[in-house]
Design a protein around this motif. Structure first.
Motif, PDB file in Angstrom:
ATOM      1  N   ALA A   1     -28.049 123.130 -71.515  1.00 57.87           N
ATOM      2  CA  ALA A   1     -26.501 123.185 -71.339  1.00 57.87           C
ATOM      3  C   ALA A   1     -26.037 124.715 -71.748  1.00 57.87           C
ATOM      4  CB  ALA A   1     -25.618 122.175 -71.923  1.00 57.87           C
ATOM      5  N   GLY A   2     -25.449 125.221 -70.733  1.00 56.19           N
ATOM      6  CA  GLY A   2     -24.796 126.543 -71.340  1.00 56.19           C
ATOM      7  C   GLY A   2     -25.357 127.765 -71.009  1.00 56.19           C
TER       8      GLY A   2
ATOM      9  N   ILE B   1     -21.874 130.705 -66.197  1.00 53.32           N
ATOM     10  CA  ILE B   1     -20.727 130.193 -65.170  1.00 53.32           C
ATOM     11  C   ILE B   1     -19.827 129.833 -66.033  1.00 53.32           C
ATOM     12  CG2 ILE B   1     -19.758 128.853 -63.227  1.00 53.32           C
ATOM     13  CD1 ILE B   1     -21.827 130.937 -62.456  1.00 53.32           C
TER      14      ILE B   1
ATOM     15  N   ASP C   1     -28.619 120.329 -66.043  1.00 52.41           N
ATOM     16  CA  ASP C   1     -28.714 120.656 -67.559  1.00 52.41           C
ATOM     17  C   ASP C   1     -29.093 119.682 -68.381  1.00 52.41           C
ATOM     18  OD1 ASP C   1     -26.198 119.397 -68.088  1.00 52.41           O
ATOM     19  OD2 ASP C   1     -25.231 120.976 -67.033  1.00 52.41           O
TER      20      ASP C   1
ATOM     21  N   SER D   1     -19.965 123.948 -73.474  1.00 49.08           N
ATOM     22  CA  SER D   1     -21.015 124.688 -72.825  1.00 49.08           C
ATOM     23  C   SER D   1     -21.047 124.740 -71.260  1.00 49.08           C
ATOM     24  CB  SER D   1     -22.315 124.328 -73.482  1.00 49.08           C
ATOM     25  OG  SER D   1     -22.622 123.232 -72.974  1.00 49.08           O
ATOM     26  N   LEU D   2     -20.467 123.815 -70.723  1.00 51.60           N
ATOM     27  CA  LEU D   2     -20.382 123.674 -69.302  1.00 51.60           C
ATOM     28  C   LEU D   2     -19.179 124.459 -68.519  1.00 51.60           C
ATOM     29  CD1 LEU D   2     -21.589 120.162 -68.450  1.00 51.60           C
ATOM     30  CD2 LEU D   2     -22.829 122.048 -68.885  1.00 51.60           C
ATOM     31  N   PRO D   3     -19.356 124.650 -67.304  1.00 46.83           N
ATOM     32  CA  PRO D   3     -18.446 125.247 -66.510  1.00 46.83           C
ATOM     33  C   PRO D   3     -17.154 124.196 -66.503  1.00 46.83           C
ATOM     34  CG  PRO D   3     -20.227 125.009 -65.083  1.00 46.83           C
ATOM     35  CD  PRO D   3     -20.729 124.679 -66.623  1.00 46.83           C
TER      36      PRO D   3
END
Lengths: 487, 344
Positions: free
Chosen positions: A23-24, A28, A98, B331-333
């Protein structure tokens, strides 16, 4: 880039697909103005911002539509799925997931094939299991066994639902992604009944012509093609004198019904099933529905059969069918021979062959020619199928292949052609040599090669128009042979 | 600046249009609550009048507002006066009265001009202090006439956030902080106090962003308001937020986050409270742990007394989960909903 229906194996923008990334690691970051949209496209990466995660049908529909509409993009679905959902999520066309769901699950919940169990050090175990699953998925894609893996690993309710929904409701969307390159098809599962290659076969078979005035329904064999099996050879040794007056149709799961003339083609030649003698309700229902459609415009003088009890349940659609409930063996072959020989069997070998070739043309090339317009000329162990002076097909021990006449016919109808930028040495053309491709071409189809508006040869396509959007290099056409120049 | 994202507004309108409207003409409801107001715990009565509904909702409305269901397009001035009279028959005396209208009290299309002041006068004959709600655009030309109620009237405005992008892309508020400031200055000039509502965690916002946005907005707004009420999201019917929630794309804020916001704002010179709807429920702010009840109770007690001790002593083993949720989500969009992991 390798493709297996909607799933691709390779790399886009230096990101491996399919993959489950940390994740990450997908770079984006979305502003608020981007986040309120359903998707966000940044370069080659399409991020799915919103999808109905609780409604499987909506979920499947959304992903398949995205895959169709953005075939050249990498589809990233953040925060979705645990390990045993990966196969189906990738099968639907997602390229990248992810590991956030695993991380959030924490250290005391271990993911297993049979659910989430309380445990210790689960984060580490789950991460290892994740790696193993992704490797398995890649291996299966490499070896064209991905569908088999998806069927085997669809263990969550979501996974099973999504697979069934995809097969039952979205075949039309999957069809452009089909691949007819020869490979083994293991139909080990109840889910195999509706796998797209099989469904494709059934849809094509429905419209084929009746080849004789009499019908014989028989079971399949483990050996393919069926006619090379011991049981079918025994049968033929008994009924040979009548074969030119009988249409043989093989009853089998999961394909349903296979007219004898198709036994050498994919997927008939390539499928394998576990043989138990027992048919599931779904299989019987599939067979009955197909039989009703297949036979609805066909009228036979006599209907004969050797079928097991389970296979014969649809026979009530033929009130006068006569035959044997049992296995295909020597004894029953003799019995059916007696029955057949007691009837008046009208034989017409030439007519039957013409209709069979007409069916082959329809099945393989999607081209419909009246059998009466066909002429067959035999030369030793080769046969040529013609219309007028034009040769359409050549049949040898190696199989059936296109001749120039068929090439002309296909190109004039805008079907099955690939335009190339030159005449190349060797029997392959690579993607940079391809100018255009007709939209009906699928990998594995025999195609006609066109250069400067002239048809110059034939070959086996390794791609479809969709593949051409994303693949800039690699094999495009194989097994090319050029037609001789006219004198 | 264009303050409407047309695609977003269109989606909100489409969802809103699926909701049935009420045919009733009586007031919606009344109930009691307590709040730490003007230095002491006050008993407050809430009256929700039924009106034709918020004019902005006739266009599209806010992404989280589900009051549309209670509104009736046929209601006129007489009906509203009757609602007030009916209410006073049963509740004719009290300290603080909050009057909500599922929209704006000062919107002339909702509560006609000629009855606005008479209603205030009438209610202030029975209550010591009155709070009414309105969007800022209806206030500018009206504040003069409210002068007579100085010290007895407070006007509440739902600012939600001071970030223009949050207002435009996450809420569809169609006004901005500047509009609030103008309305607030006008009201203050006429002796009317101002209450600001802040929405904690609008859709598409991550947990940490929600904490940061609410803290920042409260600090921004504290010079223009006399009282801040923080509304952590609760999911109302017929809203875009509800659609997202049902799809597994939205999680209301953690109660831990609410506590963090309130504690972070203890140095602000005006009261900051949070009277939470649906606290501890899955459609409201929750930790998803057995501590939800004690957290909800503590936040309520704090809001009634202004005593930070109720918040300072809170602890629970789920804090680690909350911390990890925030970190992982960042950590994610996009924002996440942890329910997906168990149900998927």
């Amino acid at each position: 880039m390798k493709r297996n229906l909607l799933t691709r194996l390779g790399e886009i923008d230096n990101i491996e697909i399919p993959s489950v990334v940390k994740a990450g690691s997908i770079p984006i970051r979305e502003s608020y103005s981007e986040r309120n949209k359903f998707i966000n496209i940044s370069g080659k990466i399409l991020t799915v911002n919103r999808i109905n995660r609780f409604n499987t049908k909506e979920f499947v529909r959304t992903i398949i539509q995205l895959r169709k509409n953005y075939f050249d993009k990498l589809i990233y679905l953040p925060n979705a799925g645990l390990i045993y959902d990966y196969p189906i999520l990738f099968y639907l066309g997602i390229d990248v997931l992810d590991d956030l769901p695993i991380r959030i699950l924490g250290n005391d919940k271990c993911i297993t094939e049979f659910g989430i169990l309380e445990g210790e050090n689960c984060l580490e175990k789950n991460m290892k299991e994740k790696e193993r699953m992704v490797e398995r998925i890649k291996l299966s894609l490499e070896n064209s066994k991905f569908r088999e893996l998806v069927e085997g690993y669809s263990m969550t309710s979501f996974g099973v639902e999504a697979l069934r929904i995809t097969d039952m409701l979205f075949y039309g969307d999957i069809e452009p992604f089909l691949d007819f390159r020869e490979r083994d098809v293991r139909a080990n599962n109840i889910e195999s009944i509706y796998r797209p290659e099989i469904e494709y076969f059934r849809r094509r078979v429905k419209n084929l012509r009746q080849t004789s005035q009499n019908l014989l329904l028989i079971p399949c064999s483990a050996i393919k093609p069926y006619s090379q099996s011991k049981t079918h050879k025994i049968l033929h040794s008994r009924i040979y004198p009548f074969l030119s007056g009988i249409q043989e149709v093989i009853v089998t799961s999961p394909l349903g019904l296979v007219p004898r003339e198709l036994e050498n083609f994919f997927p008939v030649k390539n499928y394998d099933i576990p043989v138990t003698g027992y048919w599931f309700k779904d299989e019987k229902e599939m067979l009955r529905n197909l039989a009703i459609e297949f036979f609805q415009n066909k009228k036979y003088d006599n209907v004969f059969f050797i079928l097991s009890k389970e296979e014969s349940e649809f026979l009530d659609i033929f009130p006068n069918a006569e035959g044997i409930i049992g296995n295909l063996n020597f004894e029953n072959s003799e019995k059916i021979q007696k029955i057949i020989s007691s009837r008046d069997i009208k034989k017409d070998r030439n007519q039957k062959r013409k209709i069979e070739f007409s069916n082959i043309l329809r099945y393989l090339y999607d081209i419909d020619i009246e059998p009466s317009d066909l002429k067959i000329e035999d030369e030793g162990n080769r046969s040529f199928v013609k219309t007028g002076k034009e040769i359409l097909l050549k049949k040898t021990v190696a199989g059936v292949s296109m001749e120039k006449g068929l090439g002309e016919l296909l190109y004039r109808s805008g079907k099955r052609f690939i335009e190339v930028s030159g005449k190349f040495q060797g029997d392959s053309v690579y993607i940079p040599g391809i100018v255009s491709i007709s939209s009906d071409v699928r990998p594995g189809n025999e195609i006609v090669l066109v250069y400067n508006g002239e048809i110059i040869g034939k070959g086996i396509s390794q791609l479809s128009i969709l593949d051409l959007q994303i693949q800039k290099k690699g094999l495009g056409i194989s097994k090319i042979s050029y037609f001789p120049k006219e004198k | 600046m264009n303050s409407i994202d047309l695609q977003f507004a269109g989606e909100i309108r489409e969802i809103r249009n699926r909701i049935g409207r009420s045919e009733r003409k009586d007031y919606v409801t009344t109930y009691n609550e307590k709040e730490f107001l003007n230095g002491r715990t006050r008993d407050e009565r809430v009256l929700i009048l039924r009106t034709r509904g918020c004019s902005w909702s006739y266009h599209s409305g806010c992404s989280m507002c589900g009051f549309w269901e209670d509104t009736n397009p046929e209601i006129n001035a007489n009906d509203i006066m009757k609602q007030v009279e009916d209410f006073l028959k049963d509740h004719n005396k009290g300290d603080v009265l909050k009057v909500f209208t599922s929209g704006s009290f000062f919107d002339p299309l909702e509560v006609s001009e000629e009855i606005q002041v008479p209603i205030i006068e009438k209610l202030l004959n029975h209550y010591n202090f009155l709070i009414v709600e309105s969007r800022p655009e209806y206030i500018i030309n009206k504040a003069e006439r409210l002068k007579q109620f100085a010290g007895k009237l407070q006007v509440a405005m739902g600012m939600e956030s001071t970030d223009p992008d949050v207002l435009k892309y996450l809420i569809n508020k169609n006004y901005n902080f500047e509009d609030f400031k103008r309305a607030s200055e006008t009201l203050h000039r006429n002796g009317i106090s101002v209450r600001a509502y802040l929405l904690m965690k609008p859709p598409f916002m991550k947990e940490q962003e929600a904490i940061d946005d609410t803290i920042k907005s409260a600090r921004d707004i504290s010079s223009f308001a006399d009282f801040i009420s923080i509304n952590p999201m609760n999911i109302q019917k017929g809203t875009l937020v509800e659609s997202l929630y049902k799809e597994g794309n939205y999680r209301p804020p953690w109660l831990w986050s609410v506590v963090e916001v309130l504690l972070s704002l203890r140095d602000i010179h005006i009261p900051v409270v949070s009277l939470i709807t649906g606290s501890g429920k899955s459609r409201g702010p929750h930790n998803g742990h057995s501590c939800d009840r004690i957290f909800s109770e503590s936040i309520r007690k704090y809001s009634e007394t202004g005593d930070f001790a109720y918040l300072e002593n809170l602890s629970c083993e789920c804090r680690e989960k909350w911390e990890s949720f925030k970190t992982e989500e960042n950590s994610l969009p996009i924002q996440i909903n942890e329910a997906v992991y168990n149900d998927f």
